[in-house]
Design an enzyme around this catalytic site. Structure first.
Site, short mmCIF file in Angstrom:
data_model
loop_
_atom_site.label_atom_id
_atom_site.label_comp_id
_atom_site.label_asym_id
_atom_site.label_seq_id
_atom_site.Cartn_x
_atom_site.Cartn_y
_atom_site.Cartn_z
N SER A 30 24.90 17.73 5.45
CA SER A 30 25.56 16.53 5.16
C SER A 30 26.29 16.69 4.12
O SER A 30 27.49 15.99 3.88
CB SER A 30 25.30 14.84 5.23
N LYS B 175 29.25 17.78 3.30
CA LYS B 175 30.48 17.15 4.17
C LYS B 175 31.74 16.12 2.50
O LYS B 175 32.70 15.91 2.61
CB LYS B 175 30.36 15.66 4.81
N TYR C 103 31.87 23.99 10.27
CA TYR C 103 31.61 23.01 10.18
C TYR C 103 30.02 23.65 10.42
O TYR C 103 29.20 23.13 9.45
CB TYR C 103 31.31 21.83 11.24
N TYR D 139 23.98 7.14 5.65
CA TYR D 139 24.07 7.27 7.45
C TYR D 139 24.22 5.36 7.31
O TYR D 139 24.50 4.50 6.90
CB TYR D 139 23.15 7.75 8.08
N VAL E 158 20.20 15.87 6.22
CA VAL E 158 18.96 15.89 6.84
C VAL E 158 18.05 17.64 6.54
O VAL E 158 17.01 17.76 7.33
CB VAL E 158 19.05 16.13 8.23
N1 GLU Z 1 24.01 19.48 10.49
C1 GLU Z 1 23.57 18.61 10.52
C2 GLU Z 1 24.45 18.26 12.14
O1 GLU Z 1 25.39 18.25 12.40
C3 GLU Z 1 23.80 17.55 9.71
C4 GLU Z 1 23.87 16.31 9.45
C5 GLU Z 1 23.70 15.41 8.82
O2 GLU Z 1 22.41 16.08 7.53
O3 GLU Z 1 23.55 14.16 8.66
O4 GLU Z 1 23.88 17.39 13.01
#
Ligand code: GLU
Length: 308
Positions: free
Chosen positions: A65, A68, A192, A244, A262
């Site tokens: 993430s 992002k 993504y 989060y 994650v």
């Molecule tokens: N590739 C993970 C997902 O889309 C990223 C989630 C994350 O790091 O929060 O579930």
């Protein structure tokens, strides 16, 4: 305010080590499940050019993430703030898990760019004639922000993401059905999955955080990599939504902007001072690195840098 030193960083790492056994690697992505949960590294880069690292700071891990942040910076460059936040994605924290779909039915527009639905909408906003062109642009920008040419795709993680990505597919097709995503959903999803599967190190994400801390200017090269206003927006969103549904608690305990993934990474930014990258793949129930948070909490107390 006490200055960062190599000893302070090593003490923070030693403090963090006691926490790795309290977490688990991400279980829902097979590639991540098998990563050694005892790895732990931290790296600091200051705006005046000092660099410190301790532990597994050069060990590659998947950025997840934290990507992002990079996607958001590029989409802001491509579309501008008004277009992005009025029509495509919001600025509000949700308190929901990162992959939640629940609010999309009521509100159409994803709440913020750091939940999965919002990040997929942001990828949709990146310019490119095809998914591969978007990804190439993103990767080039990623390398600049990390100050590293070694950022590259981890094929095994990518296949694993794709194989287990049905929740993300559900989010993306829901966005298409409600006209929040207009291009080729399959290609945007692929971008993504790829961006989440990029290999980085704690040193790389410390540099990304450093550029944000230095208001968009890379202090190592003197190159402006993003508008100061975009860096400010991103730091603010990191504070409110970057950890989060643990962002509120993190703001109280640690008190500066950070974005986790994650894969176990956290990029944390102290404006006008430094970028910090930590890596510890054992996660708490919300998906944040347990030892990573402990290290950041230790540093924020030791340097007395909580914003509030
Ligand atoms: N590739 C993970 C997902 O889309 C990223 C989630 C994350 O790091 O929060 O579930």
């Amino acid at each position: 305010m006490p200055e960062i030193t190599q000893t302070m960083l090593e003490d923070a790492l030693a403090y963090g080590r006691a926490f790795t056994s309290q977490g688990k690697t991400a279980q829902y992505i097979p590639y991540l499940r098998q990563v050694d949960r005892d790895l732990l590294g931290v790296s600091v880069q200051t705006v005046d050019g000092r660099r410190f690292s301790a532990g597994d700071s050069k060990t590659p891990f998947t950025v997840q993430s934290i990507a992002k942040v990079v996607a958001l910076a590029l989409a802001l460059q491509d579309r501008g703030e008004k277009n992005l936040f009025s029509g495509r994605v919001g600025l509000e924290p949700t308190g929901d898990p990162f992959n939640s779909i629940i609010r999309l039915e009521v509100d159409r527009k994803p709440y913020n760019p750091f939940i999965n639905a919002g990040a997929i909408a942001v990828v949709g906003a990146i310019k490119g004639r095809s998914g591969s062109e978007k990804f190439e642009r993103l990767l080039r920008y990623f390398k600049k922000l990390c100050g590293s040419e070694t950022v590259s795709l981890c094929g095994e993680a990518y296949l694993s993401e794709r194989e287990t990505g049905d929740k993300n597919r559900a989010l993306a097709y829901h966005l298409k059905a409600t006209k929040m995503l207009e291009g080729d959903v399959g290609e945007d999803l692929d971008v993504y999955f790829r961006m989440c599967s990029l290999y980085v190190t704690a040193e790389d994400i410390a540099h990304l955080a450093l550029v944000l801390a230095n208001r968009g200017l890379d202090p190592a090269t003197g190159e402006r990599l993003m508008a100061a206003e975009h860096a400010r927006i991103i730091r603010t969103l990191m504070l409110t939504c970057g950890m989060y549904d643990g962002s509120g608690e993190f703001a109280v305990k640690v008190g500066y902007p950070a974005k986790s993934g994650v894969g176990g990474g956290i990029a944390a930014t102290l404006v006008d001072r430094m970028g910090i990258g930590v890596f510890g793949p054992a996660l708490d129930v919300r998906g944040n690195s347990v030892a990573g948070i402990a290290i950041l909490e230790y540093l924020s107390k030791a340097m007395d840098v909580r914003l509030f």
